[in-house]
Design a protein around this motif. Sequence first.
Motif, PDB file in Angstrom:
ATOM      1  N   MET A  78      -7.281   9.731  -6.847  1.00  0.00           N
ATOM      2  CA  MET A  78      -8.485   9.672  -7.993  1.00  0.00           C
ATOM      3  C   MET A  78      -9.782   9.491  -7.397  1.00  0.00           C
ATOM      4  SD  MET A  78      -8.030   6.724 -11.101  1.00  0.00           S
ATOM      5  CE  MET A  78      -7.777   5.391  -9.892  1.00  0.00           C
TER       6      MET A  78
ATOM      7  N   ARG B 160     -13.798   8.873  -6.962  1.00  0.00           N
ATOM      8  CA  ARG B 160     -14.856   7.531  -7.360  1.00  0.00           C
ATOM      9  C   ARG B 160     -15.663   8.305  -8.386  1.00  0.00           C
ATOM     10  NH1 ARG B 160     -15.519   3.152  -4.164  1.00  0.00           N
ATOM     11  NH2 ARG B 160     -18.001   3.186  -4.863  1.00  0.00           N
TER      12      ARG B 160
ATOM     13  N   GLU C 137     -10.370  14.218 -20.711  1.00  0.00           N
ATOM     14  CA  GLU C 137      -9.877  14.619 -19.471  1.00  0.00           C
ATOM     15  C   GLU C 137      -9.574  16.261 -19.681  1.00  0.00           C
ATOM     16  OE1 GLU C 137      -6.916  13.685 -15.538  1.00  0.00           O
ATOM     17  OE2 GLU C 137      -7.131  12.429 -17.366  1.00  0.00           O
TER      18      GLU C 137
ATOM     19  N   ARG D 233      -7.763   3.423 -18.908  1.00  0.00           N
ATOM     20  CA  ARG D 233      -7.150   3.670 -17.400  1.00  0.00           C
ATOM     21  C   ARG D 233      -5.601   4.200 -17.807  1.00  0.00           C
ATOM     22  NH1 ARG D 233      -8.536   6.135 -14.419  1.00  0.00           N
ATOM     23  NH2 ARG D 233      -9.903   5.066 -13.773  1.00  0.00           N
TER      24      ARG D 233
ATOM     25  N   GLN E  83      -4.518   6.054 -20.018  1.00  0.00           N
ATOM     26  CA  GLN E  83      -4.203   7.389 -20.466  1.00  0.00           C
ATOM     27  C   GLN E  83      -5.154   8.535 -19.608  1.00  0.00           C
ATOM     28  OE1 GLN E  83      -2.374   7.952 -23.136  1.00  0.00           O
ATOM     29  NE2 GLN E  83      -1.897   5.980 -23.163  1.00  0.00           N
ATOM     30  N   THR E  84      -5.747   7.821 -18.548  1.00  0.00           N
ATOM     31  CA  THR E  84      -6.458   9.120 -17.829  1.00  0.00           C
ATOM     32  C   THR E  84      -6.574   8.592 -16.285  1.00  0.00           C
ATOM     33  OG1 THR E  84      -8.520  10.323 -17.761  1.00  0.00           O
ATOM     34  CG2 THR E  84      -8.633   8.050 -18.207  1.00  0.00           C
ATOM     35  N   THR E  85      -6.781   9.861 -15.469  1.00  0.00           N
ATOM     36  CA  THR E  85      -7.040   9.321 -14.073  1.00  0.00           C
ATOM     37  C   THR E  85      -8.536   9.570 -13.773  1.00  0.00           C
ATOM     38  OG1 THR E  85      -6.599  11.792 -13.530  1.00  0.00           O
ATOM     39  CG2 THR E  85      -4.618  10.264 -13.443  1.00  0.00           C
ATOM     40  N   LEU E  86      -9.390   9.856 -14.813  1.00  0.00           N
ATOM     41  CA  LEU E  86     -10.631  10.158 -14.691  1.00  0.00           C
ATOM     42  C   LEU E  86     -11.418   8.934 -14.211  1.00  0.00           C
ATOM     43  CD1 LEU E  86     -11.825  12.135 -17.626  1.00  0.00           C
ATOM     44  CD2 LEU E  86     -11.393  13.090 -15.270  1.00  0.00           C
ATOM     45  N   PRO E  87     -12.558   8.553 -13.392  1.00  0.00           N
ATOM     46  CA  PRO E  87     -13.039   7.627 -13.403  1.00  0.00           C
ATOM     47  C   PRO E  87     -13.870   7.037 -14.333  1.00  0.00           C
ATOM     48  CG  PRO E  87     -14.051   9.392 -11.710  1.00  0.00           C
ATOM     49  CD  PRO E  87     -13.127   9.780 -12.478  1.00  0.00           C
TER      50      PRO E  87
ATOM     51  N   GLY F  32      -9.365  -1.505 -14.334  1.00  0.00           N
ATOM     52  CA  GLY F  32      -9.242   0.068 -14.307  1.00  0.00           C
ATOM     53  C   GLY F  32     -10.638   0.545 -14.085  1.00  0.00           C
TER      54      GLY F  32
ATOM     55  N   ASP G 122     -13.943   1.700 -12.456  1.00  0.00           N
ATOM     56  CA  ASP G 122     -14.560   2.380 -11.128  1.00  0.00           C
ATOM     57  C   ASP G 122     -16.162   2.297 -10.792  1.00  0.00           C
ATOM     58  OD1 ASP G 122     -12.052   4.139 -10.549  1.00  0.00           O
ATOM     59  OD2 ASP G 122     -12.566   4.672 -12.392  1.00  0.00           O
TER      60      ASP G 122
END
Length: 204
Positions: free
Chosen positions: A1, A3, A32, A51, A53-57, A76, A78
């Motif tokens: 993931m 930053r 996403e 967090r 539901q997504t791996t995006l920052p 969760g 970043d």
Amino acid sequence: MARFSQAISEGDGISVVPVLEGDVGELAALAEEAGAEAVAVQTAAEAELARAQTTLPILVRASLREADVETLPLRGADACVIVFREAAGDDGRLGLLYALAGDAGLDCAVEVRDEEELEETLELVDPEILIISERESSEEDLEHTLDLLSDVPAGKLVVAESPIRSRNQVVALERAGVDAILVGSEFLRVSPDFSSALAELTGR
């Protein structure tokens, strides 16, 4: 993931970061799929929902207190935003919050709205990420952001918080050197389809 800073600085073109409101978890997943590079939420609690539901920052835009900063990664998040007008003053709060965010492992963006705020921010903390906000600007067609962009030193990551309404505006900001845009819910709400509206801006 990745930053937050990595996500908006790498890859092709400008990054689109939607500000999520409502069913944050579901919207994070849709963002996403639609090509967003990161998402923004208002609170630490919303960061936790996103967090899941997504791996995006995830960027948290809430007003920060010293006690909040170190807990954000646990929820969760970043990255966080320090609003210059809320944190500036003789008590050194801007510098303290910025240092605490760094110690917590968060990317930290400072939001500025005019030349004086930008100049003082660069003197006090010299952040890697700057958010140029047009929320209170009376100028049209992104002129305020483009004017202020000329005063940003080379090497900074610039996020524009502007009244984006079309892909053409996104392209104009990209050509000017902006790294990412925060897309407010006021745009995404007017479309009957969140995913389609966001995909239009990302060029998907």
